[in-house]
Design a protein around this motif. Structure first.
Motif, mmCIF file in Angstrom:
data_model
loop_
_atom_site.group_PDB
_atom_site.id
_atom_site.type_symbol
_atom_site.label_atom_id
_atom_site.label_comp_id
_atom_site.label_asym_id
_atom_site.label_seq_id
_atom_site.Cartn_x
_atom_site.Cartn_y
_atom_site.Cartn_z
ATOM 1 N N VAL A 1 -51.863 -52.690 66.720
ATOM 2 C CA VAL A 1 -50.804 -53.073 65.787
ATOM 3 C C VAL A 1 -49.529 -52.289 66.092
ATOM 4 N N ALA A 2 -49.664 -51.004 66.383
ATOM 5 C CA ALA A 2 -48.491 -50.199 66.733
ATOM 6 C C ALA A 2 -47.857 -50.717 68.024
ATOM 7 N N TYR A 3 -48.680 -51.069 69.008
ATOM 8 C CA TYR A 3 -48.141 -51.627 70.256
ATOM 9 C C TYR A 3 -47.380 -52.924 69.995
ATOM 10 N N ALA A 4 -47.883 -53.743 69.076
ATOM 11 C CA ALA A 4 -47.218 -55.015 68.776
ATOM 12 C C ALA A 4 -45.842 -54.772 68.176
ATOM 13 N N THR A 5 -45.720 -53.808 67.272
ATOM 14 C CA THR A 5 -44.409 -53.527 66.686
ATOM 15 C C THR A 5 -43.457 -52.964 67.735
ATOM 16 N N GLY B 1 -40.151 -51.052 65.288
ATOM 17 C CA GLY B 1 -40.747 -50.527 66.519
ATOM 18 C C GLY B 1 -40.673 -49.018 66.589
ATOM 19 N N ALA B 2 -39.570 -48.449 66.087
ATOM 20 C CA ALA B 2 -39.451 -46.989 66.067
ATOM 21 C C ALA B 2 -40.505 -46.381 65.144
ATOM 22 N N LEU B 3 -40.754 -47.033 64.017
ATOM 23 C CA LEU B 3 -41.802 -46.537 63.131
ATOM 24 C C LEU B 3 -43.192 -46.758 63.740
ATOM 25 N N GLY B 4 -43.365 -47.837 64.482
ATOM 26 C CA GLY B 4 -44.632 -48.042 65.192
ATOM 27 C C GLY B 4 -44.876 -46.939 66.201
ATOM 28 N N LEU B 5 -43.816 -46.513 66.872
ATOM 29 C CA LEU B 5 -43.931 -45.390 67.805
ATOM 30 C C LEU B 5 -44.181 -44.084 67.055
ATOM 31 N N ALA B 6 -43.611 -43.957 65.867
ATOM 32 C CA ALA B 6 -43.775 -42.730 65.080
ATOM 33 C C ALA B 6 -45.215 -42.523 64.613
#
Length: 119
Positions: free
Chosen positions: A47-51, A82-87
């Protein structure tokens, strides 16, 4: 001769003590727990990769000039998602990481929906 099981083979089970049975049940529970933990981690990472992927596509669209004044806020929302997904990779506690991931998903979905509705 058939070479198969005899007619009374079901009654020839090995007798297991209560301690052996408890140890087997505990091993099974540990095994299932590890499997569930791994599955949850893999789902969270996907899910994080998708964002992050949505954010990369939004940045690419900005660089090639596809953003208009009407679509720019939606691109920005997707990039923030996407930045929050990376966070999520930097947050170590499970509960806050779940909240950060949930906000990342919401922002990515809102951004992509806004992009499609305004274009």
């Amino acid at each position: 001769m058939s070479g198969g099981r005899g007619s009374g083979s079901r009654s020839k089970r090995r007798q297991v003590s209560a301690q052996e049975r408890a140890a087997a049940v505990e091993d099974y529970r540990d095994s299932v727990g590890r499997l569930q933990h791994t599955a949850y981690r893999n789902l969270r990472q996907t899910v994080a990769y998708a964002t992050i992927f949505v954010a990369v596509i939004a940045v690419w669209m900005l660089f090639i000039g596809q953003a208009t004044p009407a679509t720019f806020p939606w691109y920005a929302v997707s990039i923030l998602g996407g930045a929050l997904g990376l966070a999520t990779y930097f947050v170590r506690e499970p509960r806050p990481r779940l909240y950060v991931l949930a906000v990342a998903v919401v922002l990515a979905v809102v951004g992509v929906t806004g992009m499609f509705l305004t274009s």
